[in-house]
Scaffold this active site. Structure first.
Site, short mmCIF file in Angstrom:
data_model
loop_
_atom_site.label_atom_id
_atom_site.label_comp_id
_atom_site.label_asym_id
_atom_site.label_seq_id
_atom_site.Cartn_x
_atom_site.Cartn_y
_atom_site.Cartn_z
N ASP A 1 -43.58 -32.55 -26.53
CA ASP A 1 -43.05 -33.58 -27.42
C ASP A 1 -42.75 -32.95 -28.77
O ASP A 1 -43.19 -31.83 -29.08
CB ASP A 1 -44.06 -34.73 -27.55
CG ASP A 1 -45.42 -34.26 -28.02
OD1 ASP A 1 -45.53 -33.81 -29.16
OD2 ASP A 1 -46.39 -34.33 -27.23
N GLU B 1 -36.94 -4.21 -6.77
CA GLU B 1 -37.22 -5.41 -7.57
C GLU B 1 -37.48 -5.05 -9.03
O GLU B 1 -37.05 -5.74 -9.95
CB GLU B 1 -38.43 -6.16 -6.99
CG GLU B 1 -38.13 -6.89 -5.70
CD GLU B 1 -39.38 -7.45 -5.02
OE1 GLU B 1 -39.31 -8.59 -4.53
OE2 GLU B 1 -40.41 -6.73 -4.97
#
Ligand code: GLA
Length: 728
Positions: free
Chosen positions: A533, A613
């Site tokens: 928030d 990777e």
């Protein structure tokens, strides 16, 4: 002039919007208009009619067309003939619940002031404001409605200060931050953001109920995974890029409620603020209560337009100034790499790997303190478990810095484990009902931060770590919902204040810590995005968006989050596959594209990766650094509508000078003999030619925005395509 006061007509103007209020003949403050900018007095819109069962104030008893039940109001109260949702419910000393506010005075303000004890949109000394004072002369209440105008971002903030001017006690049973009545041209739909742990901020777009209301919110003590304190109203025909939309975002991290409904004649009221359930605030003579701030915005450029207003205001005026520019660290977090199972050696190995891959920081997550080898004990005992680590925290940090990395640390200060030295010493520091067994969540209780002594204890514990140890980043977690919200430090008639006092305590603690360590980067977290928030963003410029790190799940979570919050606030990491939450396997490329749309990092053990990777991760990190200015400062557009059923999700970010755009598309469902994925780009300069770095194609901004772009059919599991369009 962004604020005008003329014969009772109060106008607040931003670059593209007008917000208008009017004092009427009996001193009732009417909400007149909020929408596209015009220079006019919009009060001609308001019509009156004699409507049955809608009573009249005494001074208007001969004028039956005048009713507080049908007129649009700016801050409605309970008990005095308005049967719609009140913003304020006050109880006088004699038990009366009637409150009638009438205009007393209005004055312009210069220079933004933060609501006392609460976060606020920052502004500066020139920010223009308006204060309107309403009074109830019987219960001697003064209500100060405070507005500020952020012209460039098309934002208006509102908060309310309620003052007891009488001699007796007044009890507030509800004190919302804002209310708006849309009289004409009212929005017909509402979008709210619901969810759960591991699936936060799912937009639901529904019709505004007639004659009743939709009430969403949280009573969990935090803003919650379950209902974000942000709501959008719009018209039926509003799309992502066209039409009216109004937003209301509370700058608050505790219990909140948003209520929206249409009255008997179709007028729409929105009220938002602290959730009134379990809220009861005593105001003694001379005392004030200050509500959290609400951030309002309007756009006629659809939902994307509204989101861009919120992104700008949060980036420019909510987050701490030192984090507006400059890169955030790319981090490796130890949680999904090793959970509670680590020592200094394994952490240094992680740091070494992170460094060779090009990252900036190692974050040591849960498990480094007290007695904490699982999640059942230790919270509250904030000193390092040197036996487990094999060294002191200072030594560990020095070694990690020696590897060329910054060091970050996880804490969960607002909690207390039953099995902790802190609880054994201070059982009354937990929020517990004195006569009952407590409700336990994740084997823990909540520390009562409404108390000054617990705040002081945490401050002392945290500074004793931060003063001695080189720590550049803190991950600040909160891992359960509150229950038994009872403070052993408050009298019986003030228990209704505990939940809000708790949040004030959290803000005050964060404020004190940041005063002492202004450059400390704090990442907010509450089991992922349970406290995502604008209140927390004021202190913590980024928030871990969700505990669900599956890239395909994250498409939905991050899309929902994007309605109100900019990418620079969204904590998102690449994690290992099969994913620990869903068991799904998604290509590393797609995981990178998704995590890039946020504050980037990794949440895996690099030692378990293949050479290929690792090479791909090095490239991802380079790409992130390269695209950082666009990702952090650019204009964001969702390219797929909520209601469309697509096999792909797509979004794009355009650099502020519109010379570059990054367009991302992720296939969520691959089909045989499928349609071609297709997008219409947004926000480009129609006059420019753009070259796609990946394919070499050159297409004009006009063509990409009106004709769009068609992709080849895609194969495999969850493929993604990222295209970087650069102006020639
Ligand atoms: C919460 C956080 C996770 C992790 C754990 C540690 O769930 O969201 O990222 O920090 O706590 O216990």
């Amino acid at each position: 002039m962004s604020i005008r006061i003329q014969d009772g007509l109060l106008s607040l103007e931003t670059k593209n919007t007008l917000y208008q209020i009017k004092v009427d003949e009996i001193g009732l403050l009417r909400h007149i208009y909020y929408g596209r900018k015009t220079k006019d007095d919009m009060s001609y819109l308001i019509r009156q009619a004699d409507r049955g069962f809608s009573g009249n104030p005494y001074s208007k008893k001969e004028e039956r067309r005048y009713s507080t039940d049908t007129l649009p109001q700016e801050y409605p109260t309970g008990g005095a003939g308005d049967y719609r949702t009140p913003a304020l419910m006050a109880e006088a000393g004699n038990g009366s619940r009637t409150c009638e506010l009438r205009f007393s005075e209005a004055r312009q303000l210069q220079g933004k002031k933060k609501p006392e004890g609460l976060p606020g949109v920052r502004g500066n000394k020139k920010t223009a404001g308006l204060e309107i004072i309403l009074r109830d002369e019987v219960c001697r209440l003064a209500v100060h409605l405070i507005y500020y105008v952020f012209e460039e971002q098309d934002v208006i903030t509102r908060s309310v200060l309620i003052e007891n001017e009488g001699d007796g006690t007044i009890v507030l049973n509800k004190a919302a931050s804002m209310s708006i009545d849309f009289f004409c041209g009212a929005p017909r739909e509402v979008i709210h953001f619901h969810g759960r742990h591991c699936m936060e901020r799912i937009p639901e777009r529904i019709s505004i109920p007639q004659g009743g209301k939709l009430a969403v919110g949280s009573t969990r003590g935090t803003s919650s995974h379950h209902s974000n304190p942000f709501i959008i109203l719009c018209n039926r025909n509003t799309t992502e890029n066209e039409g009216d939309s109004w937003g209301c975002m509370l700058m608050y991290s505790g219990n909140h409620q948003e209520e929206i409904g249409a009255d008997q004649t179709g007028n729409v009221r929105l009220v938002a603020g602290i959730h009134p359930d379990a809220f009861r605030w005593r105001l003694e003579k001379g005392e004030c209560f200050q509500t959290p701030e609400a951030i309002l915005s309007y756009s006629n450029n659809g939902l994307n337009g509204l989101s861009r207003n919120y992104h700008r205001i949060i980036r420019e005026e909510v987050i701490r100034p030192q984090w507006r520019q400059g890169e955030r660290p790319i981090l490796l977090n130890s949680w999904e790499a090793s959970y509670f199972d680590f020592d200094a050696n394994s952490l240094i190995n992680l740091a070494r790997e992170a460094k060779t891959l090009g990252m900036d920081m190692l974050v040591l997550d849960d498990g480094w303190f007290g007695k904490r080898d699982d999640d059942t004990s230790g919270l509250g005992d904030w000193s390092a478990n040197e036996k487990k680590l094999g060294c002191t925290l200072e030594e560990l940090s020095e070694q990690i810095h020696g590897e060329g990395l910054k060091f970050g640390l996880w804490v969960e200060p607002e909690m207390i484990s039953e099995d902790s030295d802190l609880y054994r010493a201070h059982p009354d520091w937990a929020l517990t009902d004195p006569e009952r067994q407590p409700v336990i969540g994740r084997s823990q209780m909540v520390l009562d931060l409404s108390r000054q002594d617990t705040q002081d204890y945490l401050y002392a514990s945290l500074i004793s770590i931060l003063d001695r140890t080189r720590i550049e980043y803190i991950k600040w977690d909160f891992n359960r919902s509150m229950a038994n919200v009872y403070s052993h430090a408050l009298p019986a008639d003030r228990q209704g204040e505990t939940a809000h006092r708790f949040i004030l305590g959290v803000y005050s603690l964060l404020e004190r810590l940041l005063d002492r360590y202004p450059d400390l980067l704090i990442e907010g977290c509450s089991g992922g995005g349970g406290r995502f928030d604008a209140g927390m963003l004021y202190y913590t410029p980024q928030i871990w968006c969700s505990d669900d790190t599956d890239a395909i799940e994250r498409l939905e979570i991050q899309r929902g989050t994007s309605y109100g919050y900019p990418l620079s606030t969204v904590g998102s990491h690449v994690s290992a596959c099969p994913n620990h939450q869903t068991g799904r396997t998604v290509p590393l490329k797609t995981r990178g594209v998704v995590a890039q749309s946020g504050t980037f990092g990794y949440e895996l053990n690099p030692a378990l990766l293949s050479g290929e990777e690792k090479a791909e991760i090095r490239d991802q990190i380079k790409a992130y650094r390269r695209f950082y200015p666009i990702l952090a400062q650019g204009d964001y557009y969702r390219l797929t509508e909520i209601r469309e059923e697509n096999d792909y999700a797509a979004w794009m970010i355009v650099s502020p000078d519109r010379r570059e755009a990054l367009v991302n598309l992720v296939m969520t469902h691959v089909r045989a003999n499928s349609r071609f994925p297709y997008l219409r780009l947004q926000g480009l300069d129609p006059e420019r030619l753009y070259r796609a770095e990946e394919t070499g194609e050159v297409v004009s901004g006009a063509a990409l925005m009106s004709g769009g772009y068609t992709y080849d059919q895609q194969n495999g599991d969850y493929p993604s395509i990222q295209m970087h369009w650069v102006s020639e």
